[in-house]
Design an enzyme around this catalytic site. Structure first.
Site, PDB file in Angstrom:
ATOM      1  N   SER A 124       0.847  -1.188   0.000  1.00 43.67           N
ATOM      2  CA  SER A 124       0.000   0.000   0.000  1.00 43.67           C
ATOM      3  C   SER A 124       0.890   1.248   0.000  1.00 43.67           C
ATOM      4  O   SER A 124       1.724   1.385  -0.893  1.00 43.67           O
ATOM      5  CB  SER A 124      -0.957  -0.038   1.194  1.00 43.67           C
ATOM      6  OG  SER A 124      -1.932   0.957   1.076  1.00 43.67           O
ATOM      7  N   ASP A 207      -8.473  -4.235  -6.760  1.00 43.44           N
ATOM      8  CA  ASP A 207      -8.099  -3.331  -5.675  1.00 43.44           C
ATOM      9  C   ASP A 207      -8.930  -2.045  -5.760  1.00 43.44           C
ATOM     10  O   ASP A 207      -8.811  -1.304  -6.727  1.00 43.44           O
ATOM     11  CB  ASP A 207      -6.605  -3.006  -5.771  1.00 43.44           C
ATOM     12  CG  ASP A 207      -6.060  -2.306  -4.540  1.00 43.44           C
ATOM     13  OD1 ASP A 207      -6.833  -1.612  -3.858  1.00 43.44           O
ATOM     14  OD2 ASP A 207      -4.848  -2.449  -4.266  1.00 43.44           O
ATOM     15  N   HIS A 239      -7.408  -4.894  -1.916  1.00 42.93           N
ATOM     16  CA  HIS A 239      -6.243  -4.170  -1.401  1.00 42.93           C
ATOM     17  C   HIS A 239      -5.596  -5.016  -0.311  1.00 42.93           C
ATOM     18  O   HIS A 239      -5.897  -4.900   0.873  1.00 42.93           O
ATOM     19  CB  HIS A 239      -6.684  -2.811  -0.869  1.00 42.93           C
ATOM     20  CG  HIS A 239      -5.554  -1.862  -0.631  1.00 42.93           C
ATOM     21  ND1 HIS A 239      -4.672  -1.492  -1.628  1.00 42.93           N
ATOM     22  CD2 HIS A 239      -5.144  -1.204   0.487  1.00 42.93           C
ATOM     23  CE1 HIS A 239      -3.785  -0.649  -1.140  1.00 42.93           C
ATOM     24  NE2 HIS A 239      -4.043  -0.464   0.141  1.00 42.93           N
TER      25      HIS A 239
END
Length: 248
Positions: A124, A207, A239
């Site tokens: 991330s 995602d 994600h």
């Protein structure tokens, strides 16, 4: 301790500009004071995340495999006050990346890391840090892992969800049209020619937070520039990965 692994420890060091920084250090299995080990810098997400003294299987596994691991709480992390958390406002890809360089310097100066065998990884915003670090610190890392990170913040705003778009436009100080230089600093696609580090890129195909286009464009730019990379996408993943085989 019974496994031969020492408990992780909180360490403190200073950034390039003197800013006080902290991180979580994992020493490798059976580590000896006189030895230098291959090292991994693992960057957390957020960027308002914070690595703490909790049970973290991934750095423990790396330590078991013989790596020294440092999880730096670079500027923008939570847990150190509002001023520190806001140091990355209008500076994404700036001071936080210098803090990553300071984390490597700390490991080397402490005699823990072999400077020729330092890797970086993260997911991330940690992946975003990785992409920026290999561009802005091209001689520092022997390998890199970018999990669903952002390579171009302006591109991100086109495809992410509404709440994320509002949040990041606020953090960047405005839109890409209003803050051209701020967004330029947060775009590594134009600078892939500088990269010398082999990169592994991983992204979930569904995602909703960091658009898959980020990794696709990063991989395309690396390919065009003739760089060394491996790029995988994972079906039905958002994600972060939930399927056991994907996680392995």
């Amino acid at each position: 301790e019974s496994l031969g692994l020492r408990d992780p420890e909180a360490v403190r060091f200073r950034g390039k500009d003197g800013t006080a920084l902290a991180g979580i250090l994992y020493r490798p299995l059976g580590s000896k004071s006189a030895a230098r080990y291959p090292a991994v810098i693992w960057a957390h997400g957020g960027p308002e995340g914070q690595d703490t003294l909790t049970f973290s299987p991934w750095p423990l596994f790396l330590a078991q495999e013989g790596y020294v691991v440092l999880q730096p709480n670079f500027r923008g992390s939570t847990g150190y006050g509002e001023r520190f958390r806001n140091l990355n406002v209008e500076d994404s890809g700036g001071g936080e990346i210098e803090d990553i360089g300071a984390a490597v310097k700390y490991l080397v100066e402490q005699g823990l890391a072999d400077p020729k065998r330092v890797a970086i990884g993260g997911g991330s915003h940690g992946g975003t840090v990785v992409a920026n670090a290999v561009v802005k610190l091209p001689d520092l890392f022997a390998a890199a892992i970018d999990l669903y990170g952002v390579a171009d913040r302006a591109l991100f705003l086109q495809y992410t969800n509404r709440n994320s778009k509002i949040r990041w436009e606020t953090k960047m100080g405005g839109t890409p049209e209003e803050k051209i230089e701020v967004y330029r600093k947060a775009n590594v696609l134009a600078d892939v020619a500088r990269i010398r580090t082999p990169i592994l890129i991983l992204h979930g195909e569904e995602d909703p937070q960091v658009p898959p286009q980020e990794s696709a464009q990063f991989a395309a730019a690396l390919r065009q520039a003739g760089k060394t990379y491996v790029y995988y996408t994972y079906p039905h993943e958002g994600h972060g990965f939930t399927d056991r085989e994907h996680r392995l």
